[in-house]
Motif scaffolding. Structure first.
Motif, PDB file in Angstrom:
ATOM      1  N   ASP A  41      -0.969   3.499  -9.304  1.00  0.00           N
ATOM      2  CA  ASP A  41      -1.866   3.000  -8.272  1.00  0.00           C
ATOM      3  C   ASP A  41      -1.055   2.666  -7.020  1.00  0.00           C
ATOM      4  N   VAL A  42      -1.688   2.016  -6.068  1.00  0.00           N
ATOM      5  CA  VAL A  42      -1.044   1.741  -4.790  1.00  0.00           C
ATOM      6  C   VAL A  42       0.167   0.819  -4.959  1.00  0.00           C
ATOM      7  N   ILE A  43       0.090  -0.114  -5.889  1.00  0.00           N
ATOM      8  CA  ILE A  43       1.224  -1.014  -6.107  1.00  0.00           C
ATOM      9  C   ILE A  43       2.394  -0.255  -6.730  1.00  0.00           C
ATOM     10  N   ASP A  44       2.108   0.631  -7.691  1.00  0.00           N
ATOM     11  CA  ASP A  44       3.156   1.471  -8.277  1.00  0.00           C
ATOM     12  C   ASP A  44       3.815   2.327  -7.198  1.00  0.00           C
ATOM     13  N   PHE A  45       2.983   2.899  -6.309  1.00  0.00           N
ATOM     14  CA  PHE A  45       3.505   3.749  -5.244  1.00  0.00           C
ATOM     15  C   PHE A  45       4.460   2.957  -4.352  1.00  0.00           C
ATOM     16  N   ALA A  46       4.027   1.782  -3.892  1.00  0.00           N
ATOM     17  CA  ALA A  46       4.863   0.967  -3.012  1.00  0.00           C
ATOM     18  C   ALA A  46       6.147   0.546  -3.727  1.00  0.00           C
ATOM     19  N   ALA A  47       6.047   0.192  -4.997  1.00  0.00           N
ATOM     20  CA  ALA A  47       7.233  -0.211  -5.758  1.00  0.00           C
ATOM     21  C   ALA A  47       8.240   0.936  -5.836  1.00  0.00           C
ATOM     22  N   ASN A  48       7.765   2.137  -6.175  1.00  0.00           N
ATOM     23  CA  ASN A  48       8.652   3.299  -6.266  1.00  0.00           C
ATOM     24  C   ASN A  48       9.175   3.722  -4.901  1.00  0.00           C
ATOM     25  N   PHE A  49       8.319   3.678  -3.900  1.00  0.00           N
ATOM     26  CA  PHE A  49       8.664   4.125  -2.551  1.00  0.00           C
ATOM     27  C   PHE A  49       9.753   3.251  -1.930  1.00  0.00           C
ATOM     28  N   PHE A  50       9.630   1.936  -2.129  1.00  0.00           N
ATOM     29  CA  PHE A  50      10.568   1.000  -1.514  1.00  0.00           C
ATOM     30  C   PHE A  50      11.618   0.461  -2.482  1.00  0.00           C
ATOM     31  N   GLY A  51      11.546   0.851  -3.754  1.00  0.00           N
ATOM     32  CA  GLY A  51      12.503   0.362  -4.733  1.00  0.00           C
ATOM     33  C   GLY A  51      12.323  -1.120  -5.024  1.00  0.00           C
ATOM     34  N   LEU A  52      11.077  -1.546  -5.187  1.00  0.00           N
ATOM     35  CA  LEU A  52      10.752  -2.953  -5.402  1.00  0.00           C
ATOM     36  C   LEU A  52      10.167  -3.167  -6.790  1.00  0.00           C
ATOM     37  N   THR A  53      10.117  -4.419  -7.219  1.00  0.00           N
ATOM     38  CA  THR A  53       9.372  -4.744  -8.434  1.00  0.00           C
ATOM     39  C   THR A  53       7.886  -4.655  -8.085  1.00  0.00           C
ATOM     40  N   LEU A  54       7.042  -4.651  -9.102  1.00  0.00           N
ATOM     41  CA  LEU A  54       5.601  -4.593  -8.838  1.00  0.00           C
ATOM     42  C   LEU A  54       5.137  -5.805  -8.039  1.00  0.00           C
ATOM     43  N   TYR A  55       5.661  -6.972  -8.368  1.00  0.00           N
ATOM     44  CA  TYR A  55       5.280  -8.188  -7.646  1.00  0.00           C
ATOM     45  C   TYR A  55       5.711  -8.103  -6.181  1.00  0.00           C
ATOM     46  N   GLU A  56       6.941  -7.668  -5.947  1.00  0.00           N
ATOM     47  CA  GLU A  56       7.431  -7.533  -4.570  1.00  0.00           C
ATOM     48  C   GLU A  56       6.626  -6.483  -3.806  1.00  0.00           C
ATOM     49  N   ALA A  57       6.259  -5.401  -4.489  1.00  0.00           N
ATOM     50  CA  ALA A  57       5.459  -4.354  -3.853  1.00  0.00           C
ATOM     51  C   ALA A  57       4.088  -4.887  -3.461  1.00  0.00           C
ATOM     52  N   ALA A  58       3.475  -5.676  -4.346  1.00  0.00           N
ATOM     53  CA  ALA A  58       2.174  -6.279  -4.026  1.00  0.00           C
ATOM     54  C   ALA A  58       2.300  -7.207  -2.826  1.00  0.00           C
ATOM     55  N   GLN A  59       3.368  -7.998  -2.781  1.00  0.00           N
ATOM     56  CA  GLN A  59       3.594  -8.884  -1.639  1.00  0.00           C
ATOM     57  C   GLN A  59       3.763  -8.080  -0.347  1.00  0.00           C
ATOM     58  N   ARG A  60       4.486  -6.979  -0.431  1.00  0.00           N
ATOM     59  CA  ARG A  60       4.705  -6.144   0.756  1.00  0.00           C
ATOM     60  C   ARG A  60       3.385  -5.549   1.242  1.00  0.00           C
ATOM     61  N   LEU A  61       2.545  -5.071   0.325  1.00  0.00           N
ATOM     62  CA  LEU A  61       1.243  -4.519   0.699  1.00  0.00           C
ATOM     63  C   LEU A  61       0.367  -5.581   1.356  1.00  0.00           C
ATOM     64  N   VAL A  62       0.391  -6.786   0.814  1.00  0.00           N
ATOM     65  CA  VAL A  62      -0.376  -7.894   1.396  1.00  0.00           C
ATOM     66  C   VAL A  62       0.069  -8.130   2.828  1.00  0.00           C
ATOM     67  N   ALA A  63       1.377  -8.159   3.042  1.00  0.00           N
ATOM     68  CA  ALA A  63       1.915  -8.411   4.383  1.00  0.00           C
ATOM     69  C   ALA A  63       1.642  -7.240   5.324  1.00  0.00           C
ATOM     70  N   ASP A  64       1.890  -6.019   4.863  1.00  0.00           N
ATOM     71  CA  ASP A  64       1.755  -4.836   5.724  1.00  0.00           C
ATOM     72  C   ASP A  64       0.312  -4.571   6.131  1.00  0.00           C
ATOM     73  N   PHE A  65      -0.634  -4.888   5.253  1.00  0.00           N
ATOM     74  CA  PHE A  65      -2.032  -4.562   5.535  1.00  0.00           C
ATOM     75  C   PHE A  65      -2.894  -5.782   5.827  1.00  0.00           C
ATOM     76  N   GLY A  66      -2.275  -6.948   5.953  1.00  0.00           N
ATOM     77  CA  GLY A  66      -3.009  -8.151   6.332  1.00  0.00           C
ATOM     78  C   GLY A  66      -4.107  -8.537   5.361  1.00  0.00           C
ATOM     79  N   ILE A  67      -3.829  -8.417   4.078  1.00  0.00           N
ATOM     80  CA  ILE A  67      -4.820  -8.745   3.056  1.00  0.00           C
ATOM     81  C   ILE A  67      -4.893 -10.257   2.900  1.00  0.00           C
ATOM     82  N   ASP A  68      -6.095 -10.794   2.896  1.00  0.00           N
ATOM     83  CA  ASP A  68      -6.315 -12.236   2.760  1.00  0.00           C
ATOM     84  C   ASP A  68      -6.328 -12.586   1.276  1.00  0.00           C
ATOM     85  N   THR A  69      -5.241 -13.186   0.796  1.00  0.00           N
ATOM     86  CA  THR A  69      -5.136 -13.513  -0.628  1.00  0.00           C
ATOM     87  C   THR A  69      -5.856 -14.811  -0.981  1.00  0.00           C
TER      88      THR A  69
END
Length: 121
Positions: A41-69
Motif C-alpha cells: 500500500d502507500v505506506i509500504d511504498f513510502a517505506a521502500n522508496f525512502f528506506g524508512l520503517t513503516l511508522y516513519e513512512a506513515a509520519q512522512r506521508l502525514v507531513a508531506d500531504f498535510g493529513i490531519d491526524t
C-alpha cells in the motif's frame, strides 16, 4: 510529488529496480511491480522508496500531504479499510496459485529423479 511519473494506464518505471520500461502498476489502494514483484500500500511504498520503517513512512506521508491526524476516520473510511479490494483479492489468489504450482513443480522434479527413465530402483 515523489517524482514517479505515472502514465494513463497507471504504469510507471519501478523505483525499486533498474526499470527501463514501465512495470509498476499504481492503483488508488496498492502498487504492484510486474518485473520485481514489489507490492503493498502507500505506506509500504513510502517505506521502500525512502528506506524508512513503516511508522516513519506513515509520519512522512502525514507531513508531506498535510493529513490531519487529530480527526478520526469516518465510518465510510473504516468500512473501506475492512474490505479487501478486488485487486488485493486477485493478488492474494495469484500468490496462492504460485505457491501451489511451485509445490507441484517440486514434486514432479522429485518424481523425475526417483522414477525417471533409466531408473532401476
Amino acid at each position: 510529488m515523489y517524482d514517479v511519473a505515472v502514465n494513463r494506464q497507471g504504469m510507471a518505471l519501478c523505483p525499486f529496480h533498474n526499470d527501463r520500461h514501465p512495470s509498476l502498476y499504481l492503483a488508488d489502494d496498492h502498487y504492484y511491480c510486474y518485473a520485481c514483484g514489489a507490492y503493498g500500500d502507500v505506506i509500504d511504498f513510502a517505506a521502500n522508496f525512502f528506506g524508512l520503517t513503516l511508522y516513519e513512512a506513515a509520519q512522512r506521508l502525514v507531513a508531506d500531504f498535510g493529513i490531519d491526524t487529530d480527526r478520526p476516520p469516518t465510518k465510510a473510511i473504516l468500512e473501506k479499510c475492512r474490505q479487501k479490494t478486488q485487486a488485493q483479492q486477485l493478488m492474494e489468489n495469484e500468490r496462492l496459485c504460485f505457491l501451489v504450482l511451485s509445490d507441484c513443480a517440486r514434486v514432479l522434479r522429485d518424481w523425475k529423479v526417483r522414477y525417471g527413465a533409466g531408473h532401476t530402483g
